[in-house]
Scaffold this motif. Structure first.
Motif, PDB file in Angstrom:
ATOM      1  N   THR A  69       0.473  -1.460  -0.156  1.00  9.65           N
ATOM      2  CA  THR A  69      -0.066   0.415  -0.102  1.00  9.65           C
ATOM      3  C   THR A  69       0.511   1.139   0.398  1.00  9.65           C
ATOM      4  OG1 THR A  69      -2.304  -1.235   0.648  1.00  9.65           O
ATOM      5  CG2 THR A  69      -2.155   1.007   1.363  1.00  9.65           C
ATOM      6  N   SER A  70       2.161   1.137   0.733  1.00 10.43           N
ATOM      7  CA  SER A  70       3.197   2.234   0.289  1.00 10.43           C
ATOM      8  C   SER A  70       3.525   2.804  -0.745  1.00 10.43           C
ATOM      9  CB  SER A  70       4.148   2.452   1.599  1.00 10.43           C
ATOM     10  OG  SER A  70       3.794   2.496   3.016  1.00 10.43           O
ATOM     11  N   ALA A  71       3.402   1.690  -1.834  1.00 11.08           N
ATOM     12  CA  ALA A  71       4.036   1.601  -2.974  1.00 11.08           C
ATOM     13  C   ALA A  71       3.247   2.366  -4.212  1.00 11.08           C
ATOM     14  CB  ALA A  71       4.883   0.799  -3.191  1.00 11.08           C
ATOM     15  N   VAL A  72       2.024   2.475  -3.475  1.00 11.04           N
ATOM     16  CA  VAL A  72       0.960   2.133  -4.367  1.00 11.04           C
ATOM     17  C   VAL A  72       0.402   3.879  -4.237  1.00 11.04           C
ATOM     18  CG1 VAL A  72      -1.766   1.893  -4.759  1.00 11.04           C
ATOM     19  CG2 VAL A  72      -0.277  -0.341  -3.985  1.00 11.04           C
ATOM     20  N   PHE A  73       0.621   4.154  -2.829  1.00 10.49           N
ATOM     21  CA  PHE A  73       0.340   5.519  -2.566  1.00 10.49           C
ATOM     22  C   PHE A  73       1.279   6.556  -3.666  1.00 10.49           C
ATOM     23  CE2 PHE A  73      -2.464   4.399   0.659  1.00 10.49           C
ATOM     24  CZ  PHE A  73      -3.603   5.855   0.288  1.00 10.49           C
ATOM     25  N   ALA A  74       3.256   5.982  -3.046  1.00  7.50           N
ATOM     26  CA  ALA A  74       3.666   6.832  -3.970  1.00  7.50           C
ATOM     27  C   ALA A  74       3.896   6.848  -5.826  1.00  7.50           C
ATOM     28  CB  ALA A  74       5.519   5.728  -3.965  1.00  7.50           C
ATOM     29  N   GLY A  75       3.469   5.879  -6.346  1.00  5.97           N
ATOM     30  CA  GLY A  75       3.132   5.591  -7.139  1.00  5.97           C
ATOM     31  C   GLY A  75       1.932   6.184  -8.356  1.00  5.97           C
ATOM     32  N   LEU A  76       0.577   7.237  -6.894  1.00  3.88           N
ATOM     33  CA  LEU A  76      -0.370   7.776  -7.253  1.00  3.88           C
ATOM     34  C   LEU A  76       0.469   8.021  -8.416  1.00  3.88           C
ATOM     35  CD1 LEU A  76      -3.068   6.598  -5.154  1.00  3.88           C
ATOM     36  CD2 LEU A  76      -2.666   5.781  -7.270  1.00  3.88           C
ATOM     37  N   ARG A  77      -0.849   9.016  -9.663  1.00  3.21           N
ATOM     38  CA  ARG A  77      -0.656  10.520 -10.153  1.00  3.21           C
ATOM     39  C   ARG A  77      -2.334  11.113  -9.110  1.00  3.21           C
ATOM     40  NH1 ARG A  77      -4.042  11.278 -13.813  1.00  3.21           N
ATOM     41  NH2 ARG A  77      -4.501   9.142 -14.359  1.00  3.21           N
ATOM     42  N   ARG A  78      -1.391  11.637  -8.216  1.00  5.97           N
ATOM     43  CA  ARG A  78      -2.278  12.726  -7.802  1.00  5.97           C
ATOM     44  C   ARG A  78      -3.223  13.335  -8.160  1.00  5.97           C
ATOM     45  NH1 ARG A  78      -1.861  11.688  -1.018  1.00  5.97           N
ATOM     46  NH2 ARG A  78      -0.815  10.325  -0.908  1.00  5.97           N
ATOM     47  N   LYS A  79      -4.507  13.113  -8.439  1.00  2.00           N
ATOM     48  CA  LYS A  79      -5.330  14.236  -9.133  1.00  2.00           C
ATOM     49  C   LYS A  79      -5.989  15.044  -7.843  1.00  2.00           C
ATOM     50  CE  LYS A  79      -8.770  13.902 -13.483  1.00  2.00           C
ATOM     51  NZ  LYS A  79      -9.632  13.581 -13.523  1.00  2.00           N
ATOM     52  N   PRO A  80      -5.909  16.252  -8.180  1.00  2.00           N
ATOM     53  CA  PRO A  80      -6.389  17.808  -7.324  1.00  2.00           C
ATOM     54  C   PRO A  80      -7.829  16.833  -7.628  1.00  2.00           C
ATOM     55  CG  PRO A  80      -5.400  18.568  -8.736  1.00  2.00           C
ATOM     56  CD  PRO A  80      -5.107  17.338  -9.647  1.00  2.00           C
ATOM     57  N   GLY A  81      -7.997  17.462  -5.783  1.00  3.20           N
ATOM     58  CA  GLY A  81      -9.940  17.261  -5.299  1.00  3.20           C
ATOM     59  C   GLY A  81     -10.592  16.120  -5.292  1.00  3.20           C
ATOM     60  N   VAL A  82      -9.093  14.893  -5.307  1.00  5.40           N
ATOM     61  CA  VAL A  82      -9.485  13.389  -5.142  1.00  5.40           C
ATOM     62  C   VAL A  82      -9.504  13.114  -3.921  1.00  5.40           C
ATOM     63  CG1 VAL A  82      -9.085  11.024  -5.510  1.00  5.40           C
ATOM     64  CG2 VAL A  82      -9.360  12.820  -7.428  1.00  5.40           C
ATOM     65  N   ARG A  83      -9.450  12.460  -2.864  1.00  2.02           N
ATOM     66  CA  ARG A  83      -9.073  12.084  -1.511  1.00  2.02           C
ATOM     67  C   ARG A  83      -9.098  11.042  -1.663  1.00  2.02           C
ATOM     68  NH1 ARG A  83     -12.924  11.399   3.402  1.00  2.02           N
ATOM     69  NH2 ARG A  83     -11.498  12.779   5.085  1.00  2.02           N
ATOM     70  N   TYR A  84      -7.784  10.930  -1.402  1.00  2.00           N
ATOM     71  CA  TYR A  84      -6.761   8.741  -1.841  1.00  2.00           C
ATOM     72  C   TYR A  84      -7.579   8.532   0.162  1.00  2.00           C
ATOM     73  CZ  TYR A  84      -5.654  10.096  -6.146  1.00  2.00           C
ATOM     74  OH  TYR A  84      -6.147  11.211  -7.774  1.00  2.00           O
ATOM     75  N   SER A  85      -7.673   8.064   0.593  1.00  2.00           N
ATOM     76  CA  SER A  85      -7.599   7.419   1.481  1.00  2.00           C
ATOM     77  C   SER A  85      -7.398   6.327   1.836  1.00  2.00           C
ATOM     78  CB  SER A  85      -8.713   7.405   2.557  1.00  2.00           C
ATOM     79  OG  SER A  85      -9.701   6.246   1.275  1.00  2.00           O
ATOM     80  N   ALA A  86      -7.247   5.501   3.479  1.00  2.00           N
ATOM     81  CA  ALA A  86      -6.459   4.080   3.219  1.00  2.00           C
ATOM     82  C   ALA A  86      -7.419   3.816   4.862  1.00  2.00           C
ATOM     83  CB  ALA A  86      -4.845   4.792   4.024  1.00  2.00           C
ATOM     84  N   GLU A  99       2.420   8.045   6.907  1.00  2.00           N
ATOM     85  CA  GLU A  99       3.989   8.755   6.207  1.00  2.00           C
ATOM     86  C   GLU A  99       3.858   8.594   4.215  1.00  2.00           C
ATOM     87  OE1 GLU A  99       6.568   6.888  10.149  1.00  2.00           O
ATOM     88  OE2 GLU A  99       5.967   5.329   8.212  1.00  2.00           O
ATOM     89  N   ALA A 100       2.111   7.677   4.822  1.00  2.00           N
ATOM     90  CA  ALA A 100       1.966   7.414   2.658  1.00  2.00           C
ATOM     91  C   ALA A 100       1.594   8.895   2.581  1.00  2.00           C
ATOM     92  CB  ALA A 100       1.499   6.419   2.745  1.00  2.00           C
ATOM     93  N   ASP A 101       1.281   9.698   3.733  1.00  2.00           N
ATOM     94  CA  ASP A 101       0.850  10.856   2.466  1.00  2.00           C
ATOM     95  C   ASP A 101      -0.741  10.634   2.003  1.00  2.00           C
ATOM     96  OD1 ASP A 101       0.496  13.458   2.914  1.00  2.00           O
ATOM     97  OD2 ASP A 101       1.010  13.565   0.865  1.00  2.00           O
ATOM     98  N   ALA A 102      -1.276   9.876   3.307  1.00  2.96           N
ATOM     99  CA  ALA A 102      -2.974   9.243   2.561  1.00  2.96           C
ATOM    100  C   ALA A 102      -3.409  10.541   3.060  1.00  2.96           C
ATOM    101  CB  ALA A 102      -3.208   8.109   4.565  1.00  2.96           C
ATOM    102  N   ASP A 103      -4.369  10.762   2.170  1.00  2.03           N
ATOM    103  CA  ASP A 103      -5.234  12.351   2.514  1.00  2.03           C
ATOM    104  C   ASP A 103      -6.531  11.435   3.860  1.00  2.03           C
ATOM    105  OD1 ASP A 103      -4.403  13.400   0.664  1.00  2.03           O
ATOM    106  OD2 ASP A 103      -5.885  12.534  -0.880  1.00  2.03           O
ATOM    107  N   ALA A 104      -6.722  10.650   4.084  1.00  6.77           N
ATOM    108  CA  ALA A 104      -7.676  10.635   5.387  1.00  6.77           C
ATOM    109  C   ALA A 104      -7.235   9.229   5.522  1.00  6.77           C
ATOM    110  CB  ALA A 104      -9.227  10.907   4.903  1.00  6.77           C
ATOM    111  N   VAL A 105      -7.514   8.754   6.959  1.00 10.15           N
ATOM    112  CA  VAL A 105      -6.904   7.480   7.695  1.00 10.15           C
ATOM    113  C   VAL A 105      -8.569   6.924   8.307  1.00 10.15           C
ATOM    114  CG1 VAL A 105      -5.741   6.061   9.520  1.00 10.15           C
ATOM    115  CG2 VAL A 105      -4.420   7.756   8.359  1.00 10.15           C
TER     116      VAL A 105
END
Ligand code: ZN
Length: 326
Positions: A69-86, A99-105
């Motif tokens: 999951t950490s590597a997936v977060f690092a590989g994402l093309r973070r699109k503005p306005g999208v909340r990437y949670s874990a 640490e992976a910079d999830a937008d919400a836990v």
């Protein structure tokens, strides 16, 4: 007296949180590569999803599908306005999510003792103590902290779950700082009137707190439950691309609600989602290739109704060329 709302006006907009990359993929035998997961999540964001559950920070030996999951977060093309949670089950997982910079836990808690024991091997009280520690980790990092209350509409071990217990646990989670609160029908035991009863009771207890539902369709009631929830004003739902995952107790049965089927029904009722349905269907077909089997989605088999009536018959598949249809 059973409380329910017939013929109520529906919300004009619905927000769908996509849970396939986590709740779906964790139930698949095939473990996707990090690159495939990133491709899937980027495609979901491109199809218009504004919140996506990317993965879980759990022990790899418990859920090997989520090990990267950490590597997936690092590989994402973070699109503005999208909340990437874990999701995270404990403070260590919460720290890794931060640490992976999830937008919400997100944290999970079951409404029944038996399900909590079987899910995380702890009592509800022990889990709540853990939630308090996780909330602190997430708060210090300045991230939103969300909570999901599982088996809120019935427990496969205990049966009915008293609504007052569900509400009391919601109160505890809110006291601990939860911002988004989701009630889960984890094994598909809800029916439309129960959904309305629980939502109306929640509203009375927490009049200003938004509520999201995570409904399953293990017994076929998923979309009926959505309609019931819309009628009492719920406009935030979880669903899974292709309908994958979410039914470990009954292999082969539908589990999570399918994002394309939900989107199709909403669009037909003129409820807006902001989602590009053909793009979602393409993504579901790509997912089939990745996991190596058909997904439960009905819409990718039957096609989009509006395309039929607009003459785009090639969009629809699944009709037999000969024979009597009724
Ligand atoms: Zn689920």
């Amino acid at each position: 007296m059973t409380e329910y709302a017939a013929f109520a006006a529906l919300p004009s907009n619905v927000q769908i949180r996509e849970v396939g990359p986590r709740d779906g993929l964790q139930n698949e035998d095939v473990i996707l590569t990090t690159v495939q997961k990133v491709q899937l999540i980027d495609a979901l964001a491109d199809a218009g999803l504004r919140e996506i559950e990317v993965g879980a920070f759990v022990k790899p030996q418990n859920v090997p599908q989520m090990a990267d999951t950490s590597a997936v977060f690092a590989g994402l093309r973070r699109k503005p306005g999208v909340r990437y949670s874990a999701i995270a089950p404990n403070p260590i997982g919460a720290r890794r999510a931060v640490e992976a910079d999830a937008d919400a836990v997100m944290v999970f808690l079951s409404a029944s003792e038996s399900h909590n024991q079987s899910n995380v091997n702890r009592s509800v009280a022990q889990s709540l103590a853990g939630v308090a520690d996780m909330a602190e980790v997430v708060r210090v990092a300045g991230k939103p902290f969300d909570a999901v209350l599982s088996v809120a509409f019935g427990c496969p071990f205990e049966g009915d779950v008293p609504i007052v217990r569900v509400l009391d646990l919601c109160g505890r989670l809110l006291d601990l700082g939860a911002q988004q609160l989701t009630l889960g029908d984890t094994t598909g035991m809800a029916h439309p009137l129960l959904v309305q009863q629980v939502v109306l009771a929640f509203r009375r207890r927490f009049p200003r707190q938004p509520l999201r539902l995570h409904l399953h369709s293990a017994r076929g009631a998923g979309l009926a439950n959505i309609l019931a929830a819309l009628q009492v004003g719920i406009s935030d739902f979880d669903s899974s691309i292709g309908g994958i995952g979410g039914c470990p107790f009954a292999p082969g049965a539908p589990g999570n609600l399918c994002t394309e089927d939900l989107t199709h029904m909403l669009h037909e009722m003129d409820v807006q989602t902001g989602l590009d349905l053909p793009a979602l269907m393409e993504t579901a077909r790509m997912l089939e290739q990745m996991i190596g089997h058909e997904v439960p989605s009905q819409t990718i088999k039957a096609g989009i109704c509006k395309h039929l009536t607009q003459g785009n018959r090639q969009q629809a598949t699944g009709y037999s060329r000969v024979g009597m249809t009724t």
